[in-house]
Enzyme design. Structure first.
Site, PDB file in Angstrom:
ATOM      1  N   ASP A  38       0.819  -1.219   0.000  1.00 52.21           N
ATOM      2  CA  ASP A  38       0.000   0.000   0.000  1.00 52.21           C
ATOM      3  C   ASP A  38       0.853   1.269   0.000  1.00 52.21           C
ATOM      4  O   ASP A  38       0.737   2.124   0.880  1.00 52.21           O
ATOM      5  CB  ASP A  38      -0.970  -0.023   1.189  1.00 52.21           C
ATOM      6  N   HIS A  62      -3.434  -1.614  -4.239  1.00 51.82           N
ATOM      7  CA  HIS A  62      -4.578  -0.690  -4.292  1.00 51.82           C
ATOM      8  C   HIS A  62      -4.125   0.302  -5.349  1.00 51.82           C
ATOM      9  O   HIS A  62      -3.531   1.325  -5.046  1.00 51.82           O
ATOM     10  CB  HIS A  62      -4.771   0.042  -2.957  1.00 51.82           C
ATOM     11  N   ASP A  91      -6.861  -5.174  -5.048  1.00 49.10           N
ATOM     12  CA  ASP A  91      -7.852  -5.125  -3.960  1.00 49.10           C
ATOM     13  C   ASP A  91      -8.845  -3.988  -4.213  1.00 49.10           C
ATOM     14  O   ASP A  91      -8.977  -3.067  -3.424  1.00 49.10           O
ATOM     15  CB  ASP A  91      -7.086  -4.938  -2.640  1.00 49.10           C
ATOM     16  N   ARG A  92      -9.551  -4.062  -5.340  1.00 48.12           N
ATOM     17  CA  ARG A  92     -10.439  -2.978  -5.758  1.00 48.12           C
ATOM     18  C   ARG A  92     -11.788  -3.025  -5.035  1.00 48.12           C
ATOM     19  O   ARG A  92     -12.527  -2.053  -5.034  1.00 48.12           O
ATOM     20  CB  ARG A  92     -10.626  -3.045  -7.282  1.00 48.12           C
ATOM     21  N   LYS A  93     -12.118  -4.174  -4.450  1.00 46.61           N
ATOM     22  CA  LYS A  93     -13.410  -4.341  -3.748  1.00 46.61           C
ATOM     23  C   LYS A  93     -14.559  -3.762  -4.568  1.00 46.61           C
ATOM     24  O   LYS A  93     -15.238  -2.815  -4.165  1.00 46.61           O
ATOM     25  CB  LYS A  93     -13.390  -3.695  -2.361  1.00 46.61           C
ATOM     26  N   ILE A  97     -23.622  -2.174  -9.244  1.00 50.71           N
ATOM     27  CA  ILE A  97     -24.461  -2.992 -10.115  1.00 50.71           C
ATOM     28  C   ILE A  97     -23.582  -3.639 -11.183  1.00 50.71           C
ATOM     29  O   ILE A  97     -22.487  -3.136 -11.500  1.00 50.71           O
ATOM     30  CB  ILE A  97     -25.588  -2.167 -10.771  1.00 50.71           C
ATOM     31  N   ASN A  99     -23.576  -3.839 -14.436  1.00 53.01           N
ATOM     32  CA  ASN A  99     -23.185  -3.052 -15.605  1.00 53.01           C
ATOM     33  C   ASN A  99     -22.003  -2.135 -15.287  1.00 53.01           C
ATOM     34  O   ASN A  99     -21.123  -1.937 -16.129  1.00 53.01           O
ATOM     35  CB  ASN A  99     -24.386  -2.234 -16.084  1.00 53.01           C
ATOM     36  N   THR A 100     -21.976  -1.587 -14.094  1.00 55.99           N
ATOM     37  CA  THR A 100     -20.882  -0.686 -13.711  1.00 55.99           C
ATOM     38  C   THR A 100     -19.598  -1.457 -13.429  1.00 55.99           C
ATOM     39  O   THR A 100     -18.521  -1.074 -13.904  1.00 55.99           O
ATOM     40  CB  THR A 100     -21.305   0.160 -12.478  1.00 55.99           C
ATOM     41  N   ARG A 244       1.382  -3.184   6.487  1.00 52.13           N
ATOM     42  CA  ARG A 244       2.348  -2.410   7.266  1.00 52.13           C
ATOM     43  C   ARG A 244       3.324  -3.278   8.043  1.00 52.13           C
ATOM     44  O   ARG A 244       4.471  -2.865   8.263  1.00 52.13           O
ATOM     45  CB  ARG A 244       1.604  -1.429   8.186  1.00 52.13           C
TER      46      ARG A 244
HETATM   47  O1  S5P Z   1     -11.174  -6.946   5.924  1.00 48.30           O
HETATM   48  C1  S5P Z   1     -10.223  -6.478   5.323  1.00 48.30           C
HETATM   49  C2  S5P Z   1     -10.046  -6.681   3.956  1.00 48.30           C
HETATM   50  C3  S5P Z   1      -8.935  -6.148   3.325  1.00 48.30           C
HETATM   51  S1  S5P Z   1      -8.681  -6.562   1.669  1.00 48.30           S
HETATM   52  N1  S5P Z   1      -9.260  -5.771   6.003  1.00 48.30           N
HETATM   53  C4  S5P Z   1      -8.169  -5.235   5.375  1.00 48.30           C
HETATM   54  O2  S5P Z   1      -7.325  -4.639   6.070  1.00 48.30           O
HETATM   55  N2  S5P Z   1      -8.006  -5.376   4.016  1.00 48.30           N
HETATM   56  C5  S5P Z   1      -6.861  -4.785   3.287  1.00 48.30           C
HETATM   57  O3  S5P Z   1      -5.673  -5.399   3.771  1.00 48.30           O
HETATM   58  C6  S5P Z   1      -6.666  -3.279   3.483  1.00 48.30           C
HETATM   59  O4  S5P Z   1      -7.294  -2.548   2.446  1.00 48.30           O
HETATM   60  C7  S5P Z   1      -5.159  -3.123   3.413  1.00 48.30           C
HETATM   61  O5  S5P Z   1      -4.738  -3.007   2.062  1.00 48.30           O
HETATM   62  C8  S5P Z   1      -4.632  -4.452   3.942  1.00 48.30           C
HETATM   63  C9  S5P Z   1      -4.231  -4.414   5.398  1.00 48.30           C
HETATM   64  O6  S5P Z   1      -3.114  -3.590   5.574  1.00 48.30           O
HETATM   65  P1  S5P Z   1      -2.298  -3.551   6.962  1.00 48.30           P
HETATM   66  O7  S5P Z   1      -1.283  -2.487   6.729  1.00 48.30           O
HETATM   67  O8  S5P Z   1      -3.270  -3.219   8.047  1.00 48.30           O
HETATM   68  O9  S5P Z   1      -1.690  -4.923   7.124  1.00 48.30           O
END
Ligand code: S5P
EC number: 4.1.1.23
Length: 273
Positions: A38, A62, A91-93, A97, A99-100, A244
């Site tokens: 990240d 991301h 990790d775009r989540k 809908i 179509n989008t 992290r």
């Molecule tokens: O439930 C979730 C799902 C995801 S994908 N909790 C999360 O923390 N994440 C992702 O995992 C979040 O967007 C981040 O990219 C990573 C966790 O990062 P960290 O620095 O806390 O280990």
């Protein structure tokens, strides 16, 4: 359950080519680590990917947090994925809908389908989101063949998460229904025991990615909640996701090796190897 089998055995038996590749990478590199890279510039992302590449199975991005996303980002990531034999998970989540999300996934500014082997979505919009993403990736004109797969975000690690109960069981329903495209889940535990309206297929082998993994912290000031690699794998994680804990460590390479070793030992203990 399949969570008691080695990555090698799962690679040999899985019907989905991308799941096979994922398990083969884990077995070959003795790593179940996904680094959540990240960082906010292409240079930092590619530098991390190159330095950590040997110790990880997957890099999670991301891509929309980069201040300078360009063709160079895509070319660089693809080259490093080939050099170090890791897969790319964006990790775009997706959460909209059908179509989008089809337009957000394929083509568009970020061209996610072009470089991300794995994507994820929330099932908040209902079954249609899974159907739409599967339809795009399985259309005869989709250029990336069977080298793409989806994880359903079935639970979240943040304090007070609403991704519980019927949301989580619907995640299992849709994973079973769209098994040819759904690789598994982002969740904090194995979900095959969760009550689902769709019967389990005896050969199903969903992959569990667990995020919120950190060896030295219990959480952050914004509600993130951590567990250790041992705890995550004990609860059913097949791949541990650390952000992290690795990239913000004083020595990210040493940290990656440490998560790799602990993640691998915990998995071997689970499968009795
Ligand atoms: O439930 C979730 C799902 C995801 S994908 N909790 C999360 O923390 N994440 C992702 O995992 C979040 O967007 C981040 O990219 C990573 C966790 O990062 P960290 O620095 O806390 O280990």
């Amino acid at each position: 359950s399949k969570s008691q089998s080695t990555y090698g055995a799962r690679a040999a038996n899985h019907p989905n080519p991308l799941a096979r590749k994922l398990f083969q990478v884990a077995e070959a590199k003795k790593s179940n680590v996904t680094v959540s890279a990240d960082v906010t510039t292409t240079a930092e992302l590619l530098d991390l990917a190159d330095r950590l590449g040997p110790y990880i199975a997957v890099i999670k991005t991301h891509i929309d947090i980069l201040s300078d996303f360009s063709q160079e980002t895509i070319t660089g990531l693809n080259a490093l994925a080939a050099k170090h034999n890791f897969l790319i998970f964006e990790d775009r989540k997706f959460i909209d809908i059908g179509n989008t999300v089809q337009k957000q996934y394929h083509q568009g500014t970020l061209r996610i389908s072009e470089w991300a082997h794995i994507i994820n979505c929330s099932v908040l919009p209902g079954e249609g989101i899974v159907e739409a993403l599967a339809q795009t990736a399985q259309s005869p004109d989709f250029p990336y063949g069977q080298d793409r797969g989806l994880l359903i975000l079935a639970e979240m690690t943040s304090k007070g998460s609403l991704a519980t109960g019927s949301y989580t069981s619907a995640s299992v329903d849709y994973a079973r229904k769209y098994q040819s495209f759904v690789l598994g889940f982002v969740s904090t535990r194995s979900l095959t025991e969760v009550e689902s309206t769709v019967a389990a297929n005896e050969n199903e082998d969903f992959v569990v990615f667990t995020t919120g993994v950190n060896l030295s912290s219990k959480g952050d000031k914004l509600g993130q909640q951590y567990q250790t690699p041992q705890s995550a794998i004990g609860r059913g994680a097949d791949f541990i996701i650390a952000g992290r804990g690795i990239y913000a460590a004083p020595d990210p390479v040493e940290a990656a090796k440490q998560y790799q070793q602990q993640g691998w030992e915990a998995y071997m203990a689970r499968v009795g190897g």
